[in-house]
Motif scaffolding. Structure first.
Motif, PDB file in Angstrom:
ATOM      1  N   LYS A 210     -15.059   4.353  -2.986  1.00 30.36           N
ATOM      2  CA  LYS A 210     -16.072   3.683  -3.784  1.00 30.36           C
ATOM      3  C   LYS A 210     -17.408   4.434  -3.652  1.00 30.36           C
ATOM      4  O   LYS A 210     -17.626   5.190  -2.709  1.00 30.36           O
ATOM      5  CB  LYS A 210     -16.248   2.225  -3.335  1.00 30.36           C
ATOM      6  CG  LYS A 210     -15.015   1.378  -3.520  1.00 30.36           C
ATOM      7  CD  LYS A 210     -15.273  -0.057  -3.071  1.00 30.36           C
ATOM      8  CE  LYS A 210     -14.039  -0.928  -3.228  1.00 30.36           C
ATOM      9  NZ  LYS A 210     -14.290  -2.326  -2.796  1.00 30.36           N
ATOM     10  N   LYS A 211     -18.253   4.161  -4.585  1.00 31.19           N
ATOM     11  CA  LYS A 211     -19.584   4.768  -4.565  1.00 31.19           C
ATOM     12  C   LYS A 211     -20.506   3.924  -3.696  1.00 31.19           C
ATOM     13  O   LYS A 211     -20.528   2.696  -3.788  1.00 31.19           O
ATOM     14  CB  LYS A 211     -20.136   4.860  -5.988  1.00 31.19           C
ATOM     15  CG  LYS A 211     -21.540   5.436  -6.075  1.00 31.19           C
ATOM     16  CD  LYS A 211     -22.016   5.451  -7.513  1.00 31.19           C
ATOM     17  CE  LYS A 211     -23.440   5.980  -7.591  1.00 31.19           C
ATOM     18  NZ  LYS A 211     -23.940   6.008  -8.990  1.00 31.19           N
ATOM     19  N   SER A 212     -21.273   4.594  -2.817  1.00 27.90           N
ATOM     20  CA  SER A 212     -22.214   3.918  -1.924  1.00 27.90           C
ATOM     21  C   SER A 212     -23.605   4.494  -2.171  1.00 27.90           C
ATOM     22  O   SER A 212     -23.886   5.649  -1.828  1.00 27.90           O
ATOM     23  CB  SER A 212     -21.806   4.102  -0.465  1.00 27.90           C
ATOM     24  OG  SER A 212     -22.747   3.511   0.397  1.00 27.90           O
ATOM     25  N   THR A 213     -24.443   3.673  -2.784  1.00 30.40           N
ATOM     26  CA  THR A 213     -25.807   4.117  -3.044  1.00 30.40           C
ATOM     27  C   THR A 213     -26.641   4.145  -1.772  1.00 30.40           C
ATOM     28  O   THR A 213     -27.536   4.985  -1.617  1.00 30.40           O
ATOM     29  CB  THR A 213     -26.465   3.203  -4.083  1.00 30.40           C
ATOM     30  OG1 THR A 213     -25.607   3.084  -5.219  1.00 30.40           O
ATOM     31  CG2 THR A 213     -27.808   3.756  -4.542  1.00 30.40           C
ATOM     32  N   GLU A 214     -26.349   3.264  -0.847  1.00 34.08           N
ATOM     33  CA  GLU A 214     -27.117   3.197   0.391  1.00 34.08           C
ATOM     34  C   GLU A 214     -26.940   4.452   1.233  1.00 34.08           C
ATOM     35  O   GLU A 214     -27.906   4.998   1.785  1.00 34.08           O
ATOM     36  CB  GLU A 214     -26.699   1.959   1.182  1.00 34.08           C
ATOM     37  CG  GLU A 214     -27.465   1.771   2.481  1.00 34.08           C
ATOM     38  CD  GLU A 214     -26.997   0.539   3.239  1.00 34.08           C
ATOM     39  OE1 GLU A 214     -27.536   0.293   4.338  1.00 34.08           O
ATOM     40  OE2 GLU A 214     -26.094  -0.166   2.726  1.00 34.08           O
TER      41      GLU A 214
END
Length: 333
Positions: A210-214
């Motif tokens: 998944k994509k993690s912006t943090e």
């Protein structure tokens, strides 16, 4: 009588010679006539039609001899090579001869009658909850399998060892993950189907699901590597870890255990997996890395998971008992 027999034998041989000479003369005359007919015929005349060959002759005729066609696919087909065990690893021999019997004695529970886990239900004798619907199961997980009674057939044993490491620098520079792959390959000695073992997958590259912006990690980014060790190499790795690495680590007191008041029904307590980590400084203590230390520009910390066949209640306690038999210490939190 002897003279009569000799005379009859001479007469028979003379008759056979006469018959043979007559047949030879007839054959020679037929061949001469055929040759004369062919030579005397005019060149402009069409040739005589050939006599038809009966079907019986075609059936009896042999097939023409041709060159034998070699089946190169069969000659050079791949043959699976299996490397048989030359000698049993010392730690595996220790488990079969000593540790398995001790584990059966230590993990056996008298009067153990495991009951399958059931969904919560209302008390039917209570008039306030008699006609209410059945409540849903608590939590977000399903029912856990109940532990089987301990016997000599299901004594806890080690199934595999999983080594995993994450490379944080791979977020900006993807080439830094190659050093981690070389490190795990050197520690485990595993390659894809190495040694004729079909189950060997070698060092695997793990990508972000998944994509993690943090953490600034996009989806499908190669961020870590892992390797699974099975068979004899699994016990060789345990011997190297217990004899060369852990005794030389000053800050390592043992694998941290949860407090006695922890819940025995948590997923980690019923999985039968013992996990701990080693810092980057511990990588230089492995003999196979210490010899070629200049070949690894970066040092990585690793997570080690001992996966056993224990499942259900008290599974993690049985797994810790097995790992402690390999001279790996534990300490309370």
């Amino acid at each position: 009588m002897l003279q009569i027999r000799a005379a009859s034998t001479l007469v028979r041989s003379a008759e056979a010679a006469a018959i043979g000479s007559t047949s030879a003369v007839n054959n020679a005359a037929a061949l001469a006539a055929a040759g004369a007919g062919t030579k005397g015929r005019n060149k402009n005349q069409p040739p005589r039609p050939a006599k038809p060959i009966p079907a019986e002759a075609y059936a009896l005729r042999k097939a023409p001899k041709t060159h034998k066609q070699w089946n190169y696919t069969r000659m050079y087909q791949k043959v699976p090579i299996r490397l048989g065990p030359i000698s049993e690893p010392r730690i595996l021999s220790h488990y079969n001869n000593t540790l398995a019997d001790d584990l059966l004695y230590l993990t056996y529970r008298h009067n153990e009658n495991p009951q399958p886990q059931q969904h919560p239900k209302h008390d039917t004798n209570n008039p306030y909850t008699k006609n209410r619907p059945i409540p849903p199961p608590k939590g977000g997980r399903g029912l856990r399998p109940s532990a089987k009674p301990t016997s000599d057939e299901n004594v806890v044993k080690l199934e595999k060892i999983v080594i995993h490491t994450m490379v944080k620098q791979a977020q900006t520079t993807k080439s830094t993950i190659s050093s981690a792959m070389a490190l795990l390959r050197q520690l485990s000695g595993e390659t894809e189907k190495g040694g004729g073992k079909d189950y060997a997958e070698g060092v695997q590259l793990c990508r972000a699901r998944k994509k993690s912006t943090e953490f600034r990690v996009p989806r499908n980014l190669p961020i870590s590597v892992k390797v699974e060790i099975k068979g004899e190499r699994m016990y060789d790795f345990i011997g190297t870890l217990a004899e060369f690495v852990l005794p030389r680590m000053r800050d390592f007191a043992g694998i941290t255990m949860p407090p006695p008041s922890s819940n025995p029904s948590t997923p980690s307590a019923t999985s039968g997996v013992v996990a701990f980590g080693l810092p980057p400084a511990a990588m230089t203590l492995f003999p196979q890395v210490e010899v070629n230390l200049d070949s690894y520009p970066m040092s990585h910390g690793i997570h080690i998971d001992f996966v056993t066949n224990a499942r259900g209640k008290y599974a993690q306690d049985r797994a810790r008992t097995l790992v402690s038999g390999f001279r790996i210490p534990f300490v309370r939190a």
